[in-house]
Design a protein around this motif. Structure first.
Motif, short mmCIF file in Angstrom:
data_model
loop_
_atom_site.label_atom_id
_atom_site.label_comp_id
_atom_site.label_asym_id
_atom_site.label_seq_id
_atom_site.Cartn_x
_atom_site.Cartn_y
_atom_site.Cartn_z
N PRO A 39 34.85 56.62 27.37
CA PRO A 39 34.48 55.25 27.01
C PRO A 39 33.24 55.22 26.09
O PRO A 39 32.38 56.11 26.16
CB PRO A 39 34.16 54.59 28.35
N PRO A 40 33.14 54.19 25.26
CA PRO A 40 32.02 54.09 24.31
C PRO A 40 30.64 54.16 24.98
O PRO A 40 29.71 54.75 24.42
CB PRO A 40 32.22 52.74 23.64
N GLU A 41 30.49 53.58 26.17
CA GLU A 41 29.18 53.61 26.84
C GLU A 41 28.80 55.03 27.25
O GLU A 41 27.62 55.39 27.26
CB GLU A 41 29.11 52.64 28.03
N MET A 43 29.92 57.66 25.51
CA MET A 43 29.70 58.32 24.22
C MET A 43 28.24 58.13 23.79
O MET A 43 27.64 59.05 23.24
CB MET A 43 30.66 57.75 23.18
N VAL A 44 27.67 56.97 24.06
CA VAL A 44 26.26 56.71 23.74
C VAL A 44 25.37 57.67 24.54
O VAL A 44 24.39 58.21 24.00
CB VAL A 44 25.89 55.23 24.03
N ILE A 45 25.71 57.90 25.79
CA ILE A 45 24.96 58.84 26.62
C ILE A 45 25.03 60.24 26.02
O ILE A 45 24.01 60.95 25.91
CB ILE A 45 25.49 58.84 28.08
N PHE A 46 26.22 60.65 25.62
CA PHE A 46 26.42 61.96 25.00
C PHE A 46 25.57 62.09 23.74
O PHE A 46 24.88 63.10 23.53
CB PHE A 46 27.91 62.16 24.67
N GLU A 47 25.60 61.07 22.90
CA GLU A 47 24.85 61.10 21.64
C GLU A 47 23.34 61.12 21.88
O GLU A 47 22.60 61.76 21.13
CB GLU A 47 25.25 59.91 20.77
N THR A 48 22.87 60.47 22.92
CA THR A 48 21.45 60.52 23.27
C THR A 48 21.05 61.94 23.64
O THR A 48 20.03 62.45 23.19
CB THR A 48 21.13 59.55 24.43
N GLY A 49 21.86 62.59 24.45
CA GLY A 49 21.59 63.98 24.82
C GLY A 49 21.55 64.87 23.59
O GLY A 49 20.66 65.72 23.45
N ASN A 50 22.47 64.66 22.65
CA ASN A 50 22.52 65.48 21.45
C ASN A 50 21.32 65.22 20.54
O ASN A 50 20.76 66.16 19.97
CB ASN A 50 23.84 65.24 20.72
N LYS A 51 20.94 63.97 20.42
CA LYS A 51 19.78 63.62 19.58
C LYS A 51 18.51 64.30 20.10
O LYS A 51 17.77 64.92 19.34
CB LYS A 51 19.62 62.10 19.56
N TYR A 52 18.27 64.20 21.40
CA TYR A 52 17.09 64.83 21.97
C TYR A 52 17.17 66.36 21.91
O TYR A 52 16.16 67.04 21.77
CB TYR A 52 16.86 64.35 23.41
N HIS A 53 18.39 66.89 21.99
CA HIS A 53 18.61 68.33 21.86
C HIS A 53 18.12 68.79 20.48
O HIS A 53 17.36 69.76 20.37
CB HIS A 53 20.10 68.61 22.04
N ALA A 95 27.00 66.48 30.55
CA ALA A 95 27.88 66.56 31.73
C ALA A 95 28.19 65.17 32.27
O ALA A 95 29.35 64.89 32.63
CB ALA A 95 27.23 67.43 32.80
N LEU A 96 27.20 64.30 32.33
CA LEU A 96 27.41 62.93 32.81
C LEU A 96 28.40 62.20 31.91
O LEU A 96 29.32 61.54 32.39
CB LEU A 96 26.07 62.18 32.85
N ALA A 97 28.20 62.33 30.59
CA ALA A 97 29.08 61.63 29.65
C ALA A 97 30.52 62.12 29.75
O ALA A 97 31.47 61.32 29.72
CB ALA A 97 28.56 61.81 28.23
N ILE A 98 30.70 63.41 29.90
CA ILE A 98 32.05 63.98 29.92
C ILE A 98 32.76 63.70 31.25
O ILE A 98 33.93 63.34 31.27
CB ILE A 98 32.01 65.49 29.61
N THR A 99 32.02 63.87 32.36
CA THR A 99 32.66 63.75 33.67
C THR A 99 32.59 62.35 34.27
O THR A 99 33.43 61.99 35.09
CB THR A 99 32.02 64.72 34.69
N GLY A 100 31.55 61.61 33.91
CA GLY A 100 31.35 60.30 34.52
C GLY A 100 30.73 60.36 35.90
O GLY A 100 30.58 59.34 36.57
N ILE A 101 30.35 61.56 36.35
CA ILE A 101 29.73 61.72 37.67
C ILE A 101 28.28 61.28 37.57
O ILE A 101 27.43 61.96 36.99
CB ILE A 101 29.84 63.19 38.15
N LYS A 102 27.98 60.13 38.14
CA LYS A 102 26.67 59.50 37.95
C LYS A 102 25.51 60.28 38.56
O LYS A 102 24.39 60.20 38.07
CB LYS A 102 26.70 58.08 38.50
N ILE A 103 25.75 61.04 39.61
CA ILE A 103 24.67 61.81 40.25
C ILE A 103 24.04 62.81 39.28
O ILE A 103 22.87 63.19 39.44
CB ILE A 103 25.15 62.50 41.55
#
Length: 133
Positions: A39-41, A43-53, A95-103
């Motif tokens: 989901p797009p929301e 994807m934003v999490i994934f992109e944030t991780g990549n930007k900080y990376h 991992a959160l963005a790909i799996t959706g596991i919030k923990i």
């Protein structure tokens, strides 16, 4: 002692090279393989991780550069904290963005603290250094 410092710097440069390579590869994976799948929301999490990376890989490289031209080992500490931060912050967001596991989001703040410590070391080393390249 100079040889030990050179070997230490080389190890950091190898880790930074791996980090940069992974930042590009993971970013491409996200842009091409994940778009439309997660989901797009998330994807934003994934992109944030990549930007900080990316940001902290580059800053880690700069810190190692400065460590080579000053006698202050704090620059290497900063680089190390940036690299550790990438593992906890960026990879937990991936991992959160790909799996959706919030923990998995509970791990992210540890990486953020590592980033802050790295930046504090940059500040401290900058104030303390007598010579700047």
């Amino acid at each position: 002692m100079k040889l030990v410092n050179q070997q230490s710097s080389k190890l950091y440069l190898v880790m930074i090279g791996i980090s940069g390579f992974l930042a590009v590869a993971i970013g491409a994976f996200g842009a091409h393989a994940l778009k439309g799948i997660i989901p797009p929301e998330r994807m934003v999490i994934f992109e944030t991780g990549n930007k900080y990376h990316f940001y902290h890989t580059i800053m880690s490289l700069i810190a190692i550069y400065f460590s080579e031209f000053t006698d202050n080992r704090i620059w290497k500490w900063a680089s190390g904290f940036f690299l550790i931060g990438i593992v906890f912050f960026s990879f937990s967001l991936y991992a959160l963005a790909i799996t959706g596991i919030k923990i998995l989001g509970a791990i992210t703040p540890f990486g953020g603290v590592c980033f802050l410590v790295g930046w504090a070391f940059i500040l401290f080393a900058s104030i303390q250094s007598r010579k700047v390249p």
